[in-house]
Enzyme design. Structure first.
Site, mmCIF file in Angstrom:
data_model
loop_
_atom_site.group_PDB
_atom_site.id
_atom_site.type_symbol
_atom_site.label_atom_id
_atom_site.label_comp_id
_atom_site.label_asym_id
_atom_site.label_seq_id
_atom_site.Cartn_x
_atom_site.Cartn_y
_atom_site.Cartn_z
ATOM 1 N N GLU A 47 0.856 -1.190 0.000
ATOM 2 C CA GLU A 47 0.000 0.000 0.000
ATOM 3 C C GLU A 47 0.892 1.241 0.000
ATOM 4 O O GLU A 47 1.780 1.372 0.842
ATOM 5 C CB GLU A 47 -0.902 -0.018 1.232
ATOM 6 C CG GLU A 47 -1.991 1.023 1.222
ATOM 7 C CD GLU A 47 -2.886 0.922 2.460
ATOM 8 O OE1 GLU A 47 -3.477 1.957 2.811
ATOM 9 O OE2 GLU A 47 -2.975 -0.169 3.062
ATOM 10 N N ASP A 58 -4.958 9.734 9.432
ATOM 11 C CA ASP A 58 -3.622 9.255 9.755
ATOM 12 C C ASP A 58 -3.126 9.783 11.098
ATOM 13 O O ASP A 58 -3.383 10.922 11.478
ATOM 14 C CB ASP A 58 -2.633 9.670 8.656
ATOM 15 C CG ASP A 58 -2.920 8.978 7.345
ATOM 16 O OD1 ASP A 58 -3.135 7.764 7.370
ATOM 17 O OD2 ASP A 58 -2.951 9.652 6.299
#
Length: 265
Positions: A47, A58
């Site tokens: 990824e 995040d």
């Protein structure tokens, strides 16, 4: 064309290893070398995060990596070139992780066409509105990209059913609420949550957000899942030290996680 789902099922009883790294952190050359190292050390899927200025999903490690990449002037075109240059030399297919705004800014059709031509096989967009998913799903199908939708522990049964119905083959189960990052523990209740999803669908399941240690991998890999995504721990390997040491640390960490997964077969 081999799909992400086919790759996840082709590894047999092994739980697939899906490392995440941020493109351009610390620089694009290091990212390219990192892709080859991860591929060599057992990654089944890789990824790649597209640097973004407002990465809401995040945690601090990936935010720092994204900030560093943007400060270095890394652009979408450069990331495309990197993926196009490396994808044919990798055994593991690439999933691109990005937010919805960069897709809209470039134009959905253009964005998806370009990443497909570069060799991207999967796409994760954590803030994709469910109301707009059908159009993106249709274009992804046209361009042979598997759009991987996310299910969280707080998703309603109605939303889970919609996601499973719309899924192109693989769903991403978020193992903890909040942002990505290195957690102290993974709740065992997640295993029951995953079992509930498995009863509803034959989609392959990958699990991520907060998985960062060998202990986490040992715990989660025996659940009835197809792959484990590890992000912050891999990204952290590339954040400090000399380039040689960063890549060496990345190689050792990837090899150790893959060894752990192989012992669980």
């Amino acid at each position: 064309m081999t799909t992400i789902k086919q790759v996840l099922t082709s590894v047999g009883s092994k739980c697939a290893l899906i490392p995440f790294i941020t493109a351009g952190s610390p620089d694009l050359d290091t990212t390219e070398q990192a892709l080859y190292i991860l591929d060599q050390e057992g990654a089944d899927v890789i990824e790649v995060g597209l640097p973004y200025s407002d990465p809401l999903a995040d945690g601090p490690v990936i935010q720092e990596a994204s900030k560093n990449a943007l400060a270095e002037g890394v652009t979408f075109e450069q990331v495309l070139d990197l993926i196009a240059r490396s994808s044919n030399n990798l055994r593991a297919p690439i999933i691109l992780f990005t937010y919805y705004n960069p897709i809209l800014a470039r134009g959905i059709h253009k964005f998806l066409l370009e990443i497909s031509e570069a060799g991207v096989k999967g796409l994760i967009v954590p803030d994709l509105p469910m109301e707009e998913a059908d159009y993106v799903l249709n274009l992804c199908a046209k361009f042979s990209i598997e759009l991987i939708l996310l299910i969280t522990p707080v998703s309603s049964d109605v939303r889970i059913d919609k996601i499973l119905t719309k899924s192109q083959g693989t769903v991403y189960v978020v193992s903890s609420t909040g942002v990505t990052g290195m957690k102290n523990s993974i709740k065992n209740e997640m295993q029951h949550f995953i079992e509930k999803i498995k009863r509803k669908s034959d989609n392959t399941i990958i699990v991520g957000f907060g998985i960062s240690t060998q202990e986490h991998v040992e715990q989660v890999s025996v659940w009835d899942i197809n792959g484990i995504v590890i992000g912050s721990a891999f990204v952290k390997c590339l954040l400090s030290g000399s380039r040689l040491n960063k890549l060496k640390e990345l190689r050792l960490f990837c090899a150790s996680i893959n060894k752990t997964l192989l012992t669980k077969i």
